[in-house]
Design a protein around this motif. Structure first.
Motif, PDB file in Angstrom:
ATOM      1  N   LYS A 183       0.838  -1.200   0.000  1.00 15.65           N
ATOM      2  CA  LYS A 183       0.000   0.000   0.000  1.00 15.65           C
ATOM      3  C   LYS A 183       0.872   1.250   0.000  1.00 15.65           C
ATOM      4  N   TYR A 188      -2.058   3.685   8.127  1.00 18.18           N
ATOM      5  CA  TYR A 188      -3.225   2.819   8.045  1.00 18.18           C
ATOM      6  C   TYR A 188      -3.596   2.295   9.419  1.00 18.18           C
ATOM      7  N   LYS A 213      -7.498   0.261   6.616  1.00 21.96           N
ATOM      8  CA  LYS A 213      -7.996   1.486   5.978  1.00 21.96           C
ATOM      9  C   LYS A 213      -7.085   2.657   6.316  1.00 21.96           C
ATOM     10  N   TYR A 240      -6.756  11.147  -0.798  1.00 20.13           N
ATOM     11  CA  TYR A 240      -7.434   9.921  -0.362  1.00 20.13           C
ATOM     12  C   TYR A 240      -7.867   9.105  -1.580  1.00 20.13           C
ATOM     13  N   TYR A 241      -8.515   9.771  -2.520  1.00 17.64           N
ATOM     14  CA  TYR A 241      -9.003   9.052  -3.704  1.00 17.64           C
ATOM     15  C   TYR A 241      -7.852   8.574  -4.578  1.00 17.64           C
ATOM     16  N   GLU A 288      -6.409   5.483  -2.774  1.00 14.06           N
ATOM     17  CA  GLU A 288      -7.288   4.326  -2.949  1.00 14.06           C
ATOM     18  C   GLU A 288      -7.100   3.711  -4.338  1.00 14.06           C
ATOM     19  N   ASN A 334      -3.701   1.944  -4.470  1.00 12.83           N
ATOM     20  CA  ASN A 334      -3.702   0.706  -3.676  1.00 12.83           C
ATOM     21  C   ASN A 334      -4.435  -0.432  -4.395  1.00 12.83           C
ATOM     22  N   ARG A 335      -5.274  -0.112  -5.381  1.00 13.06           N
ATOM     23  CA  ARG A 335      -5.990  -1.143  -6.130  1.00 13.06           C
ATOM     24  C   ARG A 335      -5.235  -1.630  -7.346  1.00 13.06           C
TER      25      ARG A 335
END
Length: 157
Positions: free
Chosen positions: A62, A73, A84, A148-149, A152, A155-156
């Motif tokens: 991550k 996290y 998260k 944040y977005y 995310e 991280n995907r």
């Protein structure tokens, strides 16, 4: 104006909007024997992106930092929180812990930005975002929300 002129104007406007939304810059990727890093974005326009290499699966691979902005996290016994994002730079990220179904684990706040969700006993709208408010118009919180977005999505990968 004739039909052809209208179509040409509409196509021109759509093309201009598409060009304005394109990213212009350089993206470098990791080429690594470690699957946690291989193919992930290494930098965007010379802004380095670091990733965790950890024995804990909640963190491994991550985003650890974007430039000089660190990312932390949660390591939690509550499954909806575990792994998260806890903070982005100096802005904390909080999540709801609720008895209402579908709410636990949803974003409660990022810095001074507060999130509210619908509770109307309607399956189509319950749990969906009702409002997002930036109390005090904190620009650093706006940046944290944008990050944040981005985090995310990274991280995907």
């Amino acid at each position: 104006m004739g039909l052809r002129s209208s179509v040409v104007v509409i196509l021109l406007v759509i093309t201009m909007q598409a060009n304005a939304q394109r990213f212009r810059g350089k993206i470098d990727y990791y080429s690594s024997a470690l699957s946690e890093f291989d193919g992930k974005i290494k930098s965007i326009d010379d802004v380095q992106i670091e990733y965790y290499l950890s024995a804990l699966s909640e963190f491994n691979g991550k985003v650890k930092a974007i430039g000089n902005i660190s990312v932390e996290y949660y390591l939690s016994a509550i499954p909806e929180f575990n792994g998260k994002i806890k903070s982005i730079g100096n802005k904390n990220v909080e999540y709801y812990l609720s008895a209402l179904p579908g709410i636990t684990g949803k974003i409660k706040s990022i810095g001074s930005i507060k999130f509210e969700y619908n509770f109307t006993n309607s399956p189509k709208s319950d749990g969906k975002v009702k409002s997002i408010q930036n109390e005090g118009d904190d620009l650093d919180s706006e940046d944290a929300l944008d990050n944040y977005y981005l985090i995310e999505r990274l991280n995907r990968q």
